[in-house]
Design an enzyme around this catalytic site. Structure first.
Site, short mmCIF file in Angstrom:
data_model
loop_
_atom_site.label_atom_id
_atom_site.label_comp_id
_atom_site.label_asym_id
_atom_site.label_seq_id
_atom_site.Cartn_x
_atom_site.Cartn_y
_atom_site.Cartn_z
CB SER A 1 38.91 36.57 35.01
OG SER A 1 40.18 36.56 34.44
CG HIS B 1 39.86 31.86 34.14
ND1 HIS B 1 39.04 32.01 33.06
CD2 HIS B 1 40.40 33.10 34.34
CE1 HIS B 1 39.08 33.26 32.62
NE2 HIS B 1 39.90 33.94 33.39
#
Length: 194
Positions: free
Chosen positions: A98, A123
């Site tokens: 992330s 993501h």
């Protein structure tokens, strides 16, 4: 309870003890090994500013083993990495997920590394809202703006087309160190220190 090793060094004035992170900082090494939040971001930012003041021409090494975390805290680190004069080299150890992967890609071009068994995951940002419908709509629009900004920067940092970044970040997208190199998140998979 967190245990932090102590390092003892001999000096001409006797012994001096440091916690391991302070000792690493003397060698211009910062370790980000936790969730990215306001506290960890403040620590990383302060260390980068300190190292810039110490020597603005010598690289800083940022070791990353992080599950990600707050986008705003991550942007504080990202902006400081771009702001300080020294190049910030990034090294993935373990996992950069992330916002951790975003910061890994944000290192100075040619100085972004991953160790062979590390994993990288990108993501879209996560968020949630409660309250009145109008407020929920405002928050949803803000998350979409942030998503587009993250994707644009990731596209610039990796050389991947924006549309590919959009598709790949739609869900969790895991990469090995070699796959992250091919993707452009890191420049080299490093097995041994040079």
């Amino acid at each position: 309870m967190s245990l932090v090793p102590i390092v003892v060094e001999q000096t001409n004035r006797g012994e001096r003890s440091y916690d391991i992170y302070s000792r690493l900082l003397k060698d211009r090494i910062i370790v980000l090994s936790d969730e990215i939040n306001d506290v960890t971001a403040s620590l990383v930012v302060a260390q980068m500013l300190f190292l810039e003041a110490e020597d603005p021409d010598k690289d800083i090494q940022l070791y990353i083993n992080s599950p990600g975390g707050s986008v705003t805290a991550g942007f504080a680190i990202y902006d400081t990495m771009q702001y300080v004069k020294p190049d910030v080299s990034t090294i993935c150890i373990g996992m950069a997920a992330s916002m951790g992967a975003f910061l890994l890609a944000a290192g100075a071009k040619g100085k972004r590394f991953a160790l062979p068994n590390s994993e990288i995951m990108i993501h879209q940002p996560l968020g949630g809202a409660r309250g009145q419908a109008t407020d929920i709509k405002i928050h949803a629009e803000q998350i979409i703006k942030i998503k587009n900004k993250l994707n644009r920067i990731l596209s610039e940092r990796t050389g991947q087309p924006f549309e590919k970044i959009e598709r790949d970040t739609e869900r969790d997208f895991f990469m090995s160190a070699e796959e992250a190199k091919a993707y452009g998140i890191v420049d080299e998979v490093m097995e041994r220190r040079k």
